[in-house]
Design a protein around this motif. Structure first.
Motif, PDB file in Angstrom:
ATOM      1  N   ALA A   1     -17.134 135.101  57.178  1.00 11.55           N
ATOM      2  CA  ALA A   1     -17.630 134.699  55.861  1.00 11.55           C
ATOM      3  C   ALA A   1     -16.757 135.228  54.729  1.00 11.55           C
ATOM      4  O   ALA A   1     -16.772 134.686  53.619  1.00 11.55           O
TER       5      ALA A   1
ATOM      6  N   HIS B   1     -12.132 124.558  68.621  1.00  8.53           N
ATOM      7  CA  HIS B   1     -12.361 125.214  67.337  1.00  8.53           C
ATOM      8  C   HIS B   1     -11.196 126.084  66.872  1.00  8.53           C
ATOM      9  O   HIS B   1     -11.172 126.510  65.710  1.00  8.53           O
TER      10      HIS B   1
ATOM     11  N   PRO C   1     -17.147 122.947  58.102  1.00  5.89           N
ATOM     12  CA  PRO C   1     -17.962 123.232  56.910  1.00  5.89           C
ATOM     13  C   PRO C   1     -18.635 121.986  56.339  1.00  5.89           C
ATOM     14  O   PRO C   1     -18.103 120.870  56.426  1.00  5.89           O
ATOM     15  N   THR C   2     -19.783 122.189  55.737  1.00  4.70           N
ATOM     16  CA  THR C   2     -20.586 121.073  55.221  1.00  4.70           C
ATOM     17  C   THR C   2     -19.875 120.310  54.119  1.00  4.70           C
ATOM     18  O   THR C   2     -20.108 119.105  53.954  1.00  4.70           O
ATOM     19  N   GLU C   3     -18.998 120.985  53.352  1.00  3.14           N
ATOM     20  CA  GLU C   3     -18.317 120.265  52.267  1.00  3.14           C
ATOM     21  C   GLU C   3     -17.381 119.183  52.781  1.00  3.14           C
ATOM     22  O   GLU C   3     -16.978 118.300  52.030  1.00  3.14           O
ATOM     23  N   TYR C   4     -17.058 119.220  54.059  1.00  3.54           N
ATOM     24  CA  TYR C   4     -16.228 118.172  54.657  1.00  3.54           C
ATOM     25  C   TYR C   4     -17.057 117.235  55.534  1.00  3.54           C
ATOM     26  O   TYR C   4     -16.498 116.407  56.253  1.00  3.54           O
TER      27      TYR C   4
ATOM     28  N   ARG D   1     -19.223 122.849  63.759  1.00  2.00           N
ATOM     29  CA  ARG D   1     -18.693 124.053  63.133  1.00  2.00           C
ATOM     30  C   ARG D   1     -17.946 123.755  61.823  1.00  2.00           C
ATOM     31  O   ARG D   1     -17.755 124.636  60.998  1.00  2.00           O
TER      32      ARG D   1
ATOM     33  N   GLY E   1     -21.562 122.888  59.596  1.00  2.13           N
ATOM     34  CA  GLY E   1     -21.551 124.252  59.086  1.00  2.13           C
ATOM     35  C   GLY E   1     -22.206 125.255  60.010  1.00  2.13           C
ATOM     36  O   GLY E   1     -22.749 126.272  59.563  1.00  2.13           O
TER      37      GLY E   1
ATOM     38  N   MET F   1     -26.172 127.339  58.600  1.00  5.24           N
ATOM     39  CA  MET F   1     -27.079 126.546  59.436  1.00  5.24           C
ATOM     40  C   MET F   1     -28.301 127.389  59.754  1.00  5.24           C
ATOM     41  O   MET F   1     -28.207 128.557  60.094  1.00  5.24           O
TER      42      MET F   1
ATOM     43  N   SER G   1     -22.932 128.239  62.704  1.00  8.53           N
ATOM     44  CA  SER G   1     -22.406 129.594  62.870  1.00  8.53           C
ATOM     45  C   SER G   1     -21.559 129.666  64.132  1.00  8.53           C
ATOM     46  O   SER G   1     -21.674 128.835  65.042  1.00  8.53           O
TER      47      SER G   1
ATOM     48  N   ASP H   1     -19.368 136.206  62.864  1.00  3.14           N
ATOM     49  CA  ASP H   1     -19.905 135.448  61.733  1.00  3.14           C
ATOM     50  C   ASP H   1     -19.856 136.270  60.451  1.00  3.14           C
ATOM     51  O   ASP H   1     -19.536 135.742  59.374  1.00  3.14           O
TER      52      ASP H   1
END
Length: 392
Positions: free
Chosen positions: A303, A87, A52-55, A50, A59, A1, A61, A299
């Motif tokens: 990763a 979270h 992830p973008t694929e879901y 929070r 996304g 992000m 931090s 963060d």
């Protein structure tokens, strides 16, 4: 992000915090369920920030999410806690779930803006399970205390021990038959977190709701949950200190009267008051800097995912322990000392300034500073990082 997206996230949190402010004192005194506020939180989209973008999530931090926690705590430590702890089970899905489970749970969470919670207190081995009669899934009985957020959650992470003493974890809809929210939380602080008991009466957990297996190793990535808890709570402590300082300053400017022996016409002109506010402000600023450093470390290591090393986790454990220790001390000091600066008339139930101290005090007791300082001291003396375990 991006930084711009992070700024938008914080701007959304500021607007929500301002809407929470108008009845924060009354809700703290009443306790119970912050249903309307959770509805606003869902409408804001922050619950998916929070993921992830694929879901389909934002996304965001950890640093951005934890700033939101801190912002909420400036007014309402309970909502900050609920948002932050949301979270933790999401991390469990990412750390223990398989590809199908991650896609299913996380995408649906984005779609429905689910609020997640946890009823798996690891210190209380008070629930157990048997295989279901058809051999598919488990039937859970017993209870777990300190189940923060279950009273307003959509999904609950549940845990139990098998006959070998191994811990199993699953996630189930909060409305699953047999889940009883006891609503028995009576803490002096965090009064709307619902951090009481959940009872399980023949609760079914299907095999595809089980995250991992009992024999799975505790890898550095899986073991990050205690560090995430520390990260959330230290920002609750700092936000509470900021809120106490904000509300204390406003009261001092508008209501406080100078002491009869001060020699000044206005309370804000008293050198003692000026010096003390300066001292508290400096301590809060320092706590924020440590929090930001710890968030950046979090963060960085997160990763790495399942490739995270023990050394990388250990370094983060020290950064978070230091930030948590200092945040707790500052939160207690500021929320206590500000009364002396506001004066006797500030100490009323109607003002509700005591909620900041009560909120910080409640959670600092769950993680004694003495033992955390020993971990930091051992690292300072020997370079040895804390071994992954509860609270470290």
């Amino acid at each position: 992000m991006s930084a711009t997206q992070d700024d938008k996230l914080l701007a959304t949190a500021v607007a929500l915090r301002q809407s929470f402010q108008h009845d924060a004192v009354a809700r703290d005194q009443a306790g119970g369920r912050p249903t309307a506020q959770i509805a606003l939180l869902k409408q804001s989209g922050l619950l998916a920030a929070r993921i992830p973008t694929e879901y389909g999530g934002g996304g965001a931090s950890w640093a951005a999410v934890l700033r939101v926690v801190r912002e909420f705590a400036r007014t309402d430590g309970s909502l900050a806690h609920l948002f932050g702890y949301h979270h933790l089970p999401l991390h469990t899905v990412l750390a223990r779930g398989n590809t199908t489970q991650m896609a299913q749970w996380l995408s649906q969470s984005v779609q429905h803006q689910w609020l997640w919670s946890n009823s798996g207190n690891a210190l209380s081995k008070t629930s157990s399970a048997q295989r279901a009669g058809d051999g598919k899934g488990w039937v859970v009985n017993g209870f777990r205390p300190f189940s923060s957020g279950t009273h307003v959650a959509d999904v609950i992470q549940v845990s139990w021990e098998n006959k070998q003493g191994q811990r199993l974890t699953g996630v189930v809809p909060a409305q699953r038959p047999g889940i009883v929210i006891e609503d028995d939380w009576d803490g002096i602080g965090q009064r709307q977190t619902g951090s009481g008991t959940v009872t399980f009466e023949d609760v079914q957990v299907h095999d595809d709701e089980l995250l991992g297996q009992a024999a799975d190793p505790l890898t550095p990535f899986v073991s990050l949950t205690p560090l995430l808890q520390q990260a959330v709570l230290l920002n609750v402590f700092i936000g509470s200190a900021q809120g106490a300082l904000d509300e204390g300053r406003n009261y001092t400017q508008t209501h406080s009267r100078p002491w009869i022996h001060s020699g000044v016409a206005r309370h804000v002109d008293d050198p003692w008051i000026q010096r003390k506010y300066g001292d508290l402000a400096i301590r809060v600023l320092a706590a924020v800097e440590l929090a930001e450093q710890a968030s950046a470390t979090l963060d960085e290591i997160y990763a790495h995912g399942h490739q995270l090393s023990e050394e990388q986790r250990g370094r983060a454990a020290i950064d978070l322990a230091v930030a948590n220790l200092y945040a707790g001390e500052v939160g207690l000091a500021v929320s206590n000392d500000v009364f002396e600066l506001m004066g006797a008339r500030s100490a009323t139930t109607a003002n509700g300034f005591d909620r900041f101290w009560r909120n910080v005090r409640t959670h600092t007791l769950h993680n004694p500073a003495e033992y955390k300082k020993r971990s930091v001291g051992t690292w300072a003396l020997t370079g040895a990082y804390p071994e992954p375990a509860l609270y470290r």
